[in-house]
Write an enzyme that holds these catalytic residues in place. Structure first.
Site, PDB file in Angstrom:
ATOM      1  N   HIS A 126       0.825  -1.218   0.000  1.00  0.00           N
ATOM      2  CA  HIS A 126       0.000   0.000   0.000  1.00  0.00           C
ATOM      3  C   HIS A 126       0.853   1.259   0.000  1.00  0.00           C
ATOM      4  CE1 HIS A 126      -3.673  -2.341   1.759  1.00  0.00           C
ATOM      5  NE2 HIS A 126      -3.558  -2.472   0.456  1.00  0.00           N
ATOM      6  N   CYS A 158       7.913  13.505 -15.653  1.00  0.00           N
ATOM      7  CA  CYS A 158       6.901  13.842 -16.672  1.00  0.00           C
ATOM      8  C   CYS A 158       6.140  15.129 -16.362  1.00  0.00           C
ATOM      9  CB  CYS A 158       5.924  12.678 -16.855  1.00  0.00           C
ATOM     10  SG  CYS A 158       4.751  12.494 -15.512  1.00  0.00           S
ATOM     11  N   THR A 196      -2.887  -8.729  10.793  1.00  0.00           N
ATOM     12  CA  THR A 196      -3.823  -8.157   9.808  1.00  0.00           C
ATOM     13  C   THR A 196      -5.194  -8.802   9.948  1.00  0.00           C
ATOM     14  OG1 THR A 196      -4.362  -7.876   7.461  1.00  0.00           O
ATOM     15  CG2 THR A 196      -2.889  -9.699   7.992  1.00  0.00           C
TER      16      THR A 196
HETATM   17  P1  NAD Z   1      -6.595  -3.756  10.577  1.00  0.00           P
HETATM   18  O1  NAD Z   1      -6.673  -2.584  11.481  1.00  0.00           O
HETATM   19  O2  NAD Z   1      -7.784  -4.037   9.727  1.00  0.00           O
HETATM   20  O3  NAD Z   1      -6.297  -5.097  11.443  1.00  0.00           O
HETATM   21  C1  NAD Z   1      -5.244  -5.180  12.372  1.00  0.00           C
HETATM   22  C2  NAD Z   1      -5.334  -6.516  13.082  1.00  0.00           C
HETATM   23  O4  NAD Z   1      -4.201  -6.655  13.921  1.00  0.00           O
HETATM   24  C3  NAD Z   1      -6.576  -6.641  13.973  1.00  0.00           C
HETATM   25  O5  NAD Z   1      -7.131  -7.924  13.800  1.00  0.00           O
HETATM   26  C4  NAD Z   1      -6.021  -6.467  15.387  1.00  0.00           C
HETATM   27  O6  NAD Z   1      -6.735  -7.178  16.363  1.00  0.00           O
HETATM   28  C5  NAD Z   1      -4.626  -7.027  15.224  1.00  0.00           C
HETATM   29  N1  NAD Z   1      -3.629  -6.494  16.156  1.00  0.00           N
HETATM   30  C6  NAD Z   1      -3.530  -5.251  16.688  1.00  0.00           C
HETATM   31  N2  NAD Z   1      -2.412  -5.124  17.447  1.00  0.00           N
HETATM   32  C7  NAD Z   1      -1.782  -6.339  17.404  1.00  0.00           C
HETATM   33  C8  NAD Z   1      -0.582  -6.854  17.960  1.00  0.00           C
HETATM   34  N3  NAD Z   1       0.204  -6.106  18.732  1.00  0.00           N
HETATM   35  N4  NAD Z   1      -0.251  -8.128  17.691  1.00  0.00           N
HETATM   36  C9  NAD Z   1      -1.022  -8.921  16.926  1.00  0.00           C
HETATM   37  N5  NAD Z   1      -2.181  -8.484  16.352  1.00  0.00           N
HETATM   38  C10 NAD Z   1      -2.544  -7.207  16.576  1.00  0.00           C
HETATM   39  O7  NAD Z   1      -5.277  -3.591   9.708  1.00  0.00           O
HETATM   40  P2  NAD Z   1      -4.866  -4.211   8.308  1.00  0.00           P
HETATM   41  O8  NAD Z   1      -5.418  -5.579   8.177  1.00  0.00           O
HETATM   42  O9  NAD Z   1      -3.421  -3.987   8.136  1.00  0.00           O
HETATM   43  O10 NAD Z   1      -5.632  -3.344   7.199  1.00  0.00           O
HETATM   44  C11 NAD Z   1      -5.814  -1.972   7.336  1.00  0.00           C
HETATM   45  C12 NAD Z   1      -5.151  -1.040   6.342  1.00  0.00           C
HETATM   46  O11 NAD Z   1      -4.638  -0.052   7.205  1.00  0.00           O
HETATM   47  C13 NAD Z   1      -3.981  -1.471   5.570  1.00  0.00           C
HETATM   48  O12 NAD Z   1      -4.311  -1.239   4.271  1.00  0.00           O
HETATM   49  C14 NAD Z   1      -2.820  -0.501   5.949  1.00  0.00           C
HETATM   50  O13 NAD Z   1      -2.342   0.118   4.787  1.00  0.00           O
HETATM   51  C15 NAD Z   1      -3.455   0.555   6.760  1.00  0.00           C
HETATM   52  N6  NAD Z   1      -2.801   0.970   8.022  1.00  0.00           N
HETATM   53  C16 NAD Z   1      -1.445   0.963   8.145  1.00  0.00           C
HETATM   54  C17 NAD Z   1      -0.856   1.353   9.329  1.00  0.00           C
HETATM   55  C18 NAD Z   1       0.643   1.358   9.429  1.00  0.00           C
HETATM   56  O14 NAD Z   1       1.319   1.601   8.431  1.00  0.00           O
HETATM   57  N7  NAD Z   1       1.202   1.042  10.591  1.00  0.00           N
HETATM   58  C19 NAD Z   1      -1.649   1.734  10.415  1.00  0.00           C
HETATM   59  C20 NAD Z   1      -3.050   1.744  10.260  1.00  0.00           C
HETATM   60  C21 NAD Z   1      -3.615   1.343   9.047  1.00  0.00           C
END
Ligand code: NAD
Length: 270
Positions: A126, A158, A196
């Site tokens: 992403h 470009c 994720t």
């Molecule tokens: P999501 O928020 O949908 O899911 C995150 C998952 O991780 C959840 O199921 C949660 O319970 C779990 N989780 C949280 N903390 C944890 C830990 N310490 N250990 C294990 N599991 C943990 O995130 P996603 O699936 O990555 O999708 C969301 C989108 O958000 C992505 O496209 C991403 O680009 C973007 N995003 C990125 C960041 C970043 O770069 N750090 C932050 C927020 C969102």
């Protein structure tokens, strides 16, 4: 055998392991996820609505897009990750790569923390907050290469307006990254999925590609799929993953690396 030991054995026996990571691996670095209990969208519905409009705003009015990012609270989401530091989960994956076990990490995260922790083979599915990208010619630039004074910044190749490299909602995944990630999903014999919810597509297809791919390409078919997540996900519910190690990636991944090192043969001194 407990699941940490089982995953260490699976990793040590793998020939081509890759990792998929999501926002959960970076929560322990102080970057909130989107959909966890303290997630950005769980707590701020307006931020979610704005995020869905951002790509169309760039297409319609690149200057307004940059002004929103530079001058409102919504820009924090892109600025803050640049100050964050990797946590033990990121370092553990970098160590698995160094040990020759992990071949690639495909991350949804835009924070650049895998690279900061020392991982070399990373696909930023992403995009990255450290880069800008031209959607006309595909060129990418490090953020420090471009002056923020003149909005919108323009492509040096470009001349078209640049956006963040970050892929916004309703924006297609750049073909180079999408193709490379799918190739890795087809090729791997072990997929380690960390932090994720696996609900954002097309990224969420990658585990499904690994599970259901056709044997016609001559790749091995018996891919192991291991999840490490704070809670069960759709991959757990659908039986896509072989098993879930429930808990924090920053605590579980270092334990797995420790076990892997106990299992691996000692390097020879010849
Ligand atoms: P999501 O928020 O949908 O899911 C995150 C998952 O991780 C959840 O199921 C949660 O319970 C779990 N989780 C949280 N903390 C944890 C830990 N310490 N250990 C294990 N599991 C943990 O995130 P996603 O699936 O990555 O999708 C969301 C989108 O958000 C992505 O496209 C991403 O680009 C973007 N995003 C990125 C960041 C970043 O770069 N750090 C932050 C927020 C969102």
């Amino acid at each position: 055998m407990d699941l940490i030991e089982r995953s260490a054995e699976d990793l040590a026996n793998s020939k081509y392991a890759i990792a998929l990571t999501g926002a959960g691996i970076s929560t322990e670095s102080g970057i909130p996820d989107f959909r966890g209990p303290k997630g950005i969208w769980t707590t701020d519905k307006e931020a979610e609505a704005k995020a869905y409009e951002r790509y169309e705003l760039f297409l319609k009015d690149p200057k307004a897009y940059w002004e929103e990012i530079q001058t409102t609270k919504y820009g924090e989401f892109y600025r803050k990750p640049r100050e964050a530091q990797p946590n033990p989960g990121h370092y553990a994956l970098a160590e698995l790569e160094k040990l020759g076990i992990l071949k690639f990490t495909v991350t949804q995260n835009i924070d650049g923390l895998h690279q900061k922790a020392g991982s070399k083979n990373v696909f930023d599915y992403h995009g990255s907050v450290n880069k800008l990208r031209c959607i006309s010619c595909g060129s990418r630039f490090e953020i420090w290469e471009i002056s923020p004074d003149d909005l919108p910044p323009h492509c040096r190749d470009c001349g078209k307006p640049l956006k963040y490299d970050v892929v916004h909602f309703k924006e297609p995944i750049p073909e180079d990254i999408r193709g490379s990630a799918e190739k890795e999903a087809l090729k791997c014999d072990l997929m380690l999925i960390c932090g994720t919810s696996a609900v954002v597509y097309p990224f969420a297809n990658l585990p499904r590609i690994a599970k259901y791919r056709s044997g016609k390409l001559g790749y091995k078919l018996d891919t192991k799929i291991i999840e490490i997540n704070a809670e069960p996900t759709s991959l757990t519910a659908e039986g896509i993953s072989d098993y879930l190690i429930q808990g924090k990636t920053g605590e579980i991944l270092p334990q797995i690396v420790k076990k892997v090192k106990e299992i691996l043969p000692l390097p020879s001194h010849q």
